[in-house]
Structures are given as C-alpha cells and as structure tokens.
Design an enzyme around this catalytic site. Structure first.
Site, mmCIF file in Angstrom:
data_model
loop_
_atom_site.group_PDB
_atom_site.id
_atom_site.type_symbol
_atom_site.label_atom_id
_atom_site.label_comp_id
_atom_site.label_asym_id
_atom_site.label_seq_id
_atom_site.Cartn_x
_atom_site.Cartn_y
_atom_site.Cartn_z
ATOM 1 N N SER A 184 0.786 -1.225 0.000
ATOM 2 C CA SER A 184 0.000 0.000 0.000
ATOM 3 C C SER A 184 0.818 1.275 0.000
ATOM 4 C CB SER A 184 -0.951 0.015 1.204
ATOM 5 O OG SER A 184 -0.229 -0.051 2.416
ATOM 6 N N HIS A 212 -6.234 -3.662 -0.405
ATOM 7 C CA HIS A 212 -6.134 -2.593 -1.396
ATOM 8 C C HIS A 212 -6.413 -3.096 -2.816
ATOM 9 C CE1 HIS A 212 -4.707 0.811 1.067
ATOM 10 N NE2 HIS A 212 -4.181 -0.128 1.823
ATOM 11 N N LYS A 241 -12.481 -0.222 2.742
ATOM 12 C CA LYS A 241 -11.858 0.526 1.638
ATOM 13 C C LYS A 241 -12.839 0.574 0.467
ATOM 14 C CE LYS A 241 -7.090 -0.073 3.131
ATOM 15 N NZ LYS A 241 -7.378 -0.515 4.507
#
Length: 395
Positions: A184, A212, A241
């Site tokens: 990330s 991610h 996310k």
C-alpha cells in the site's frame, strides 16, 4: 514514578515532533467523497481508500439505515454466544462466492483478521515466509504464532525460493507464504503468478491480504488473484476501503480453515459482532461491485489521467498500474510542508514518513477514486504544480 513515566512519554512525543514525524489529524465535517469539508474548507480528497467512491453512496446509506429497524443497532455480544444474525452468515457466504472460496468469516477489521489468522492454523512444527513489506497486521499476527518465521525481500522471488528451500531443509511440516496483494505504500502488486508457482513447487500454501484490491482489481473486481488469474488458498480483506469504507474485515478460504478459525481465532471469539447496519451495507456494496464495471473503468481512467499529469509536471513517481500513486519527496519535513501547502490550495493529501515508510523515502501517497471528476483532477494538478515549484520539488 508516575511523574517520571509521564515525563518520559512527553519527552518521546517532543522528539517525534522535533524530527518532523508527528502525525496530526484534521477534522472532516462532511461525508467522505471526492470533495470533503475540513475545518469549513472545501477540499479535493486524494488520500482516502475510497476507491470506488462508495463511502457516501445513497444505496449503502439506505441499506444501513433500513437494517437498524428490524435488526437493531448493535449485537452486544460475540458471535458464538448470541451475536450472530442471519445477515452475518449471508454476508460471509456472499463474500465467499464473490471471491470463489468455500466460506468466509467476519472480523471487526482486517487488522483483527490478520491478527487472528496464523496462530490457530500453524504451530512450532510449521513455517511462515512473509514478504518484508507486508502490512503491520500481518507482522503482528505472525508474531503471535509459534511457527518458525522467515522474511523474504519485497517481491524478490529468488529470495522467496531460497527461504522455501531453507524451511524445507529445517523440516517444516506446513509452509505458508504470506504477502500483501498490493503493497500500500508503493502501489506495487505482488507477483502472485510466481508466488503460486513456487508454492506448488515446494508444497506451500499462499495467504494474501487483498485490502487494497478487493472490489476493483481484476475483471470481476475480486482482487489480485482475479487480476492475475491465479488461485490462492487464503484471502483476507476489508469492508473499510473499496467495499463502502466503513469497518469490518474477513478471511475467506477452504471450509476446514474457516471452521477452525470460528473455534479458535481470538479476535473473532472475543470481539463484538459487526453491527447490522454495517453488514447490510456490506451486502449492498458487493452488489454494486458485481455490477461495477463502469465504476472500475472510471477509477482506472482517473488513475491514468492523474499519473500522466504528475509526470508531465516533473514529479518523481513510483511506477505502477494501481490507483495508489506515490509522489516521492525524500524527507519527512518536506512531505509535511507540501501536504500543508496543498491543503491551503484546496487539496487534501497526507505526508507519509518514518516509521510508516523507511527513513529518506518520505512521500505523498495520492489515491484515485471513481468519484473524482476531471475538473477536480485538473484543479489538483494545478495545485501540485504551484506548490511543487514553490518548494523546489519540480522546476
């Protein structure tokens, strides 16, 4: 003694501040989105993990609101006592189907999922080989496990193979390779095809933290294995996310693995169940992702446009194909100063520096999302150009 202790803590905080490493939070007074309100100021948000722009999506808000009437506000219990509702299992099964796994298990956060994964599955006779840039939650989870620990250089497949050989020579019963799907801080993708090849060669299993990537990487949005067209045994991820941006983590994998985690994963056994509103919104987020080709196209179109604009301005960028696009600056003080000046220009970003990244590799990690418009990106590029020239970062 109490005074001495607090004095020591105060001195430590002063040293962190002196080194330019002190992290300061800004108060947001609007929903998360492409533009947000911070301290009464409207700013373009380039540092959220809101990849698909779902954090303020009306369908998720409606699903969360509607769930509280029939399901209540909170569970007030852990799952195995009296904290499991039908929608918890529905979300777990939807996640498993979406990720092409037998089953899934929910946690309060992916940090908890990674923290609870390794210890129930592996013992002193086993080995974990972990990428050197793995997320802190994997590192902490591995520390809680009694398996032998090996660490390979980031995405270095020769080093991974060397440690696989070593683990086999050391007599490991089972070997697990643990890696982020996306690193990330850099936006780099793990080399999952080669990881899979080596795992098969040395009879190892593969665990991937796909926080991610879930929701937008791959043709179906199912993450880095979907992107590369490979299979891995265990996937961990988050609802916090791309899948709505709230909270909640999960582990997906083979049925016996999930069944054992329900019996022994400590963060699962000793933490309250996710609130019904979060679960309902998670179900809606998966529905939107499964129909989300246009959102993914918008996200990657924005990423391509933003990267090209920064390169044209002359910024030092890390290469990549992910919506994480780091602007490399070197020193922590410079990263903080640039972030502060960009905020004055109406762009909200954060400087990343030690201990989040190595010393001397401070950066501003920009992140694209599908909610950003071309006008917002153009205004942000203009701000980057102005501030970058003022600070001598670009000519």
């Amino acid at each position: 003694m109490a005074d001495a202790f607090l004095s020591h803590i105060t001195d430590t905080l002063a040293q962190i501040d002196y080194e330019g490493l002190y992290k300061r939070e800004r108060m947001i007074t609007s929903p998360q989105g492409g533009e947000i309100t911070v301290g009464g100021k409207q700013v373009i948000n380039l540092c959220a993990n809101n990849y698909l722009g779902l954090a303020d999506h009306p369908a998720l808000i409606e699903a969360a609101t509607n769930a509280m009437g029939p399901k209540g506000f909170g569970m007030a219990s852990v799952r195995f006592i009296c904290g499991t509702q039908d929608i918890h299992r529905e979300l777990e099964q939807r996640l498993a189907n979406f990720l092409n796994k037998d089953d899934a298990i929910l946690f309060a956060a992916c940090f908890d999922a990674n923290g609870g994964l390794f210890e129930p599955l592996l013992g002193p006779e086993d080995a974990i080989i972990s990428d050197s840039l793995n997320h802190a939650s994997i590192i902490d989870g591995v520390r809680l496990c009694k398996a032998k620990r090996y660490r390979y250089l980031n995405n270095d497949m020769n080093d991974l193979e060397a440690w696989l050989k070593q683990a086999r020579e050391d007599g490991a019963r089972h070997i697990m390779i643990a890696t982020d799907g996306v690193f990330s801080m850099d936006g780099y993708l793990a080399n999952l095809p080669k990881v899979r090849e080596l795992a098969d060669q040395y009879d190892a299993i593969v665990m991937v933290d796909d926080c991610h990537a879930t929701g937008f990487m791959g043709p179906n949005g199912a993450g880095t294995p979907d992107h590369f067209g490979v299979d891995v045994e265990i996937l961990t991820g988050t609802l916090g996310k791309a899948l709505g941006g709230a909270i909640g983590g999960y582990i997906a994998g083979p049925q016996p693995v999930i069944d054992l985690l329900r019996q022994r994963a400590r963060p699962y056994l000793f933490s309250n169940s996710l609130p019904p509103s979060i679960v309902a919104a998670g179900l809606e987020a998966i529905r939107l992702v499964e129909e989300g080709d246009m959102l993914r196209a918008q996200l990657f179109g924005n990423a391509k446009y933003w990267r090209a604009g920064l390169e044209k301005l002359g910024f030092d960028l890390l290469p990549g194909e992910h919506p994480i696009i780091p602007v490399m600056l070197g020193e922590a003080a410079l990263a903080q100063e640039m972030a502060s000046r960009l905020f004055d220009e109406g762009v909200y970003v954060s400087g990343f520096f030690f201990p989040v990244v190595p010393r001397g590799q401070a950066r501003i990690r920009t992140q694209m999302n599908a909610a950003l418009t071309k006008d917002e990106l153009d205004r942000a590029l203009a701000a980057f150009g102005k501030v970058g020239k003022e600070l001598g970062v670009i000519e």
